[in-house]
Enzyme design. Structure first.
Site, short mmCIF file in Angstrom:
data_model
loop_
_atom_site.label_atom_id
_atom_site.label_comp_id
_atom_site.label_asym_id
_atom_site.label_seq_id
_atom_site.Cartn_x
_atom_site.Cartn_y
_atom_site.Cartn_z
CD GLU A 245 -0.42 3.54 -0.03
OE1 GLU A 245 0.79 3.32 0.17
OE2 GLU A 245 -0.95 4.65 0.07
CB CYS A 279 2.81 6.40 -0.81
SG CYS A 279 1.09 6.91 -1.06
#
Length: 472
Positions: A245, A279
């Protein structure tokens, strides 16, 4: 006080000392000795040995251990959250959420693993029974980010333990302390030696050994795209599975029929929550020119109640410090670049006049694609706003990035919502409100990574599928 967890023992590192800084004050919080190459190798070997027995335990047997860990974590919550606030500067409610995601993920995967079924494949020639079964991959090495230290542990440790894998976890050197306390909880819960190892140290030492080793069957990471590329290169010593990720550059699209005030509030909440160090934080905000004033009113209503601080400081919307001095300088550089190219500072725009790594929540207008805030993941409390009109190809604007992690759409038109959502290149698209949960898959496309965290899909990543055919 803070120890590495290696082969079932809590030990001090034998490597160079690491200074952990309290970002609220800018002062040294703890100095801990880091792990050496030899200690990292020992952790890998212990995980390999533990896999032989842990993977063969039944789901019911592993469930008992996992529940014991949940119980210990609940008992130690106050201590761990206090440590988390000190090393991250988070507001108390954000730190509590960060912590809670760890036991919640453990409990979720404890149940989800029971629903992960095999499959019987239809027979082709009436002479065979064909079965598909899942087997745990093996040793997993985990590189975790600093922004949500314990949530990140939960995303990885939940499916690792439930599936029957074992692991070596490396927390970020910026925020390793709360994760090291999790190591104490693992030991106290009686998790078998070597099933979970936690090592702290530099990327040049610890990460290099972890990645180059041929022991891991899987390498997983939460971090930047640049670091992800280096990880893949380093780990090419053997064929491994990956779940990465990586970076994001999330667009927000506010259409002319949207509830623009609500969109402004939600976007500001998403942008300034955890100081923008998320994020999936809104990064490029595209607002239809006809509702721009209403959107800005929503942004202002949220920002008017922001206060800088951490822990239990007073304030309805508490915005903490950036993780370190480097991140603070990057915010200054991003704003300087934007202003030099024609952007206007609408609110904020400078370092806060107080100790620690605080930067004022900032809104930029008159932004264009030549600016770094358009091209880069900001990862801080800067909100760049772009207006568009009916003639603009808004999907092309949203997709004008190498990243594809998250996106946000605001519209009252269901058909338009579906059209935009399907055309935007992103692993997650949230319409009219940001929404994330461990039951939902989380991960990106393009340069935002491969694989998924969370949900049943995330659990499946920790297995290999084996086909068995039996002649009748």
């Amino acid at each position: 006080m803070f120890k590495q967890l290696i082969a079932g023992e809590l030990v001090e590192g034998d490597g160079k000392p690491l200074e952990v800084i309290n970002p609220t004050t800018g002062k040294v919080l703890e100095v801990i000795p880091t792990a050496t190459e030899e200690q990292t190798q020992k952790a890998l070997e212990s995980a390999q040995k533990a896999f032989e027995s842990w993977s063969k335990k039944s789901i019911a047997e592993r469930e008992v251990y996992i529940q014991k860990l949940v119980n210990v974590l609940d008992e130690e919550k106050e201590k761990i959250v206090s440590c988390l606030i000190s090393e991250t500067g988070k507001a108390a409610d954000v730190a509590s959420y960060d912590f809670d995601m760890l036991p919640d993920c453990l409990k979720y995967y404890n149940e989800e693993v029971k629903r992960l079924n095999g499959e019987i494949v239809p027979d082709y020639d009436n002479q065979h029974i064909n079965m598909l079964i899942r087997k745990p991959l093996g040793v997993v090495v985990c590189h975790l980010a600093w922004n949500f230290p314990l949530l990140n542990v939960g995303y990885k440790l939940g499916p690792i333990l439930a599936s029957g894998c074992t692991c070596v976890i490396k927390p970020s050197s910026d925020t390793p302390l709360a994760t090291m306390l999790v190591g104490e909880a693992v030991k106290k819960a009686g998790i078998p030696d070597g099933v979970v190892n936690i090592v702290v140290g530099s990327g040049a030492v610890v990460s290099k050994v972890m990645n180059e080793s041929t022991i891991p069957s899987m390498v997983t990471m939460i971090g930047s795209t640049g670091t992800g590329k280096k990880l893949v290169e380093q780990s090419s010593t053997s064929i491994k599975n990956y779940s990465l990720e990586l970076g994001g550059n999330a667009p927000v699209i506010v259409m002319k029929d949207a509830d623009a005030f609500n969109a402004g509030v939600c976007t500001a909440d998403g942008k300034f929550g955890n100081t923008g160090q998320v994020c999936v934080a809104p990064n490029r905000i595209f607002v239809h020119e006809s509702v721009l004033d209403e959107f800005m009113a929503g942004v202002n209503s949220f920002m008017d109640e922001i206060k800088l601080g951490s822990g239990n400081d007073e304030g309805k919307h508490l915005v903490g410090p950036l993780v370190n001095e480097k991140a603070l300088h990057n915010m200054e550089s991003l704003v300087e670049d934007a202003v030099s190219k024609g952007a206007k500072i609408y609110r904020g725009g400078k370092r806060a006049e107080r100790e620690g790594f605080f930067y004022e929540p900032t809104v930029l207008v008159n932004v264009d694609k030549t600016m770094r805030v358009y091209q880069e993941e900001i990862f801080g409390p800067i909100m760049p706003i772009y207006s568009f009109n009916d003639e603009a190809d808004i999907v092309a604007m949203a997709n004008d990035t190498e990243y594809g992690l998250a996106a946000y759409v605001y519209t009252k038109d269901l058909s338009m919502a579906m059209k935009l959502s399907q055309e935007i290149d992103a692993g997650s698209v949230c319409v009219n409100e940001p929404f994330y949960a461990y039951q939902l898959p989380h991960g990106g496309c393009k340069q935002s990574g491969i694989g998924k965290d969370c949900s049943r899909i995330g659990l499946e990543e920790y297995y290999t599928v084996q086909r068995i055919s039996i002649k009748l």
